[in-house]
Design a protein around this motif. Structure first.
Motif, short mmCIF file in Angstrom:
data_model
loop_
_atom_site.label_atom_id
_atom_site.label_comp_id
_atom_site.label_asym_id
_atom_site.label_seq_id
_atom_site.Cartn_x
_atom_site.Cartn_y
_atom_site.Cartn_z
N GLN A 57 0.71 -1.25 0.05
CA GLN A 57 0.04 -0.21 -0.16
C GLN A 57 0.91 1.49 0.04
O GLN A 57 1.85 1.11 0.51
CB GLN A 57 -1.07 0.09 1.17
N ARG A 58 0.25 2.26 -0.77
CA ARG A 58 0.95 3.60 -0.52
C ARG A 58 0.09 4.42 -0.78
O ARG A 58 -1.02 4.46 -1.69
CB ARG A 58 2.21 3.72 -1.67
N ARG A 59 0.12 5.74 -0.87
CA ARG A 59 -0.64 6.97 -1.14
C ARG A 59 -0.74 7.06 -2.64
O ARG A 59 0.38 7.53 -3.28
CB ARG A 59 -0.17 8.20 -0.31
N SER A 60 -2.01 7.13 -3.06
CA SER A 60 -2.10 7.57 -4.60
C SER A 60 -3.68 7.96 -4.68
O SER A 60 -4.50 7.38 -3.98
CB SER A 60 -1.94 6.33 -5.39
N HIS A 61 -4.14 8.76 -5.77
CA HIS A 61 -5.43 9.22 -6.10
C HIS A 61 -6.04 8.17 -7.01
O HIS A 61 -7.33 7.77 -6.87
CB HIS A 61 -5.52 10.40 -6.62
#
Length: 477
Positions: free
Chosen positions: A412-416
């Protein structure tokens, strides 16, 4: 678009866990493998949960499994080697459990009545999320600067075309601020095109940036018949091709000075990665409380940091769109067969993650542990997400890449961008062990004519119970 959790709570009848899950607090639970039930308890959990009012598993452990046998630290039940080459090419092997999903590129996504054609469109909050995505926008800006500095005569001599510019004319403005001499920004959504034109005017960039309304495929040529040094086409979906990037690349070549040069495109490649995945809510909700067939033609879409979805194996590349060398057929058909081996370390890590999720949903520690043990060893379908290569390595410089999940692990990682999970069966296939095989055959049909022609996607899989042989194992000793 609603989150997967909200979607289920809206569609499912009232359930005693639903209010707690809907309002669950944000907190963290420190947990190690030693805090989880032992293997005998896990095996008992699989059997008891299968008969519970909220069934977690499609099928119980095979009768050959002996709960009293020595524990297997990676899994508690039974299934094993999946095989899913093209089902049309090979008949399913005895004992294989099938997974199947098919959908259209616009299925379940926002549509805008003012937009022409049949393609993905966005509301203002989505455009703001794209603009503010720090894993995306700064990388495009870096790549734009690098390309403009390569143009003979420098940035002032460069012409840039931004396709799908949005209401903020984001990359068109970035190119102008980087010194580009002339920028054309194309936007199909009439409302977004009006907003982009006004935004450019407010910034005092109207002499450099020209906003053109309509589809890029409908443009006869750029104003004045000029050719661009760079096409920025961030029309990449959560499955790379679902927003029409294949048709865009095939058509936009005519606007470029050198369309065969990957440096003329941004991104130069749009990829889709896939892996088999477990999903907490698919395990938690089931008949009669919730009918997953309601979502048969619509994949579930996750925030890329959602711990309710976990991967069972290392991801593989299943789609790779080269903008500099797009397909020339009217409909490009991408097919691929992939074999996955369930990773025992992922099973253990997923159990911990799911325990936290269920605890955050206000389940008791005991029930959360039992459900986590079963859910972590189940497969709901194949998760998919995009990866954008903005610039390949040139002159010793590192490539510039936008990651929507961690590469190469798929963490998991931050992304739109979202992670897409087409549900492969009405109930999860459970009882997985480390080393079990899950095989997948894909068929992506991607029109290359107009961007508003709809792409379609099909995934067929096979999960192979322990003791059966997948077609990929044929010939092995």
């Amino acid at each position: 678009r609603p989150s997967p959790l909200l979607l289920l709570l809206l569609l499912a009848p009232a359930h005693p866990f639903a209010p707690d899950i809907r309002t669950r607090p944000v907190h963290r639970v420190r947990l190690s493998a030693s805090d989880l039930p032992d293997d005998a308890s896990r095996r008992a959990a699989v059997l008891s949960v299968a008969a519970s009012p909220l069934p977690l598993l499609l099928r119980p452990p095979a009768s050959s499994a002996d709960p009293s046998s020595p524990a297997d630290t990676s899994s508690p039940a039974d299934p094993s080697q999946p095989a899913v080459p093209s089902p049309s090419a090979r008949p399913p092997s005895p004992g294989a459990v099938p997974l199947h999903s098919s959908w259209l590129s616009v299925s379940g996504l926002n549509s805008n009545a003012t937009s022409p054609g049949n393609f993905v469109s966005f509301d203002p909050s989505a455009y703001r999320a794209m603009r503010d995505d720090q894993s995306r926008t700064p990388f495009f800006e870096r790549a734009i600067i690098a390309r403009l500095n390569e143009v003979p005569g420098g940035p002032a001599a460069a012409t840039v075309l931004d396709i799908g510019t949005g209401p903020f004319a984001l990359f068109a403005v970035a190119a102008a601020n980087c010194g580009a001499g002339r920028v054309f920004a194309v936007e199909a959504d009439p409302g977004a095109a009006i907003a982009a034109r006004e935004y450019v005017r407010k910034l005092g960039l109207s002499k450099v940036v020209t906003v053109l309304g309509g589809l890029s495929t409908d443009l006869a040529e750029l104003p004045g018949g000029v050719k661009a040094d760079l096409v920025v086409a961030e029309v990449v979906g959560s499955i790379a091709s679902e927003e029409g990037c294949v048709a865009t690349a095939a058509d936009a070549r005519r606007f470029l000075k050198d369309p065969a040069d990957p440096r003329s495109w941004m991104p130069c490649r749009a990829q889709t990665y896939a892996a088999p995945a477990s999903y907490t809510l698919h395990n938690l909700f089931g008949p009669p409380e919730f009918d997953w067939k309601k979502l048969a033609d619509e994949p579930v879409r996750f925030n890329c940091r959602d711990d309710g979805l976990q991967l069972l194996a290392d991801p593989v590349l299943v789609e790779d769109v080269s903008f500099a060398a797009p397909p020339r057929d009217d409909v490009d058909v991408a097919r691929k067969e992939v074999s996955f081996a369930v990773d025992p370390e992922r099973l253990q890590a997923n159990e911990i993650a799911f325990y936290r999720e269920y605890k955050n949903g206000r389940l008791s520690s005991g029930e959360a542990a039992l459900r986590a043990a079963a859910a972590a060893r189940s497969v709901s379908g194949f998760a998919l997400w995009p990866r954008l290569i903005l610039r390949e390595s040139y002159g010793g410089a590192e490539p510039i890449v936008v990651e929507t999940r961690e590469f190469p692990t798929g963490g998991q990682r931050r992304s739109h961008w979202q992670t897409v999970l087409p549900i492969g069966a009405e109930r999860p296939v459970g009882g997985l062990r480390g080393g079990d095989r899950i095989e997948m055959a894909i068929e992506f049909r991607r029109p290359t004519g107009r961007v508003d022609n709809t792409a379609s996607y099909t995934l067929d899989g096979r999960v192979y119970p322990s003791g059966t042989r997948a077609p990929s194992d044929e010939g092995k000793v």
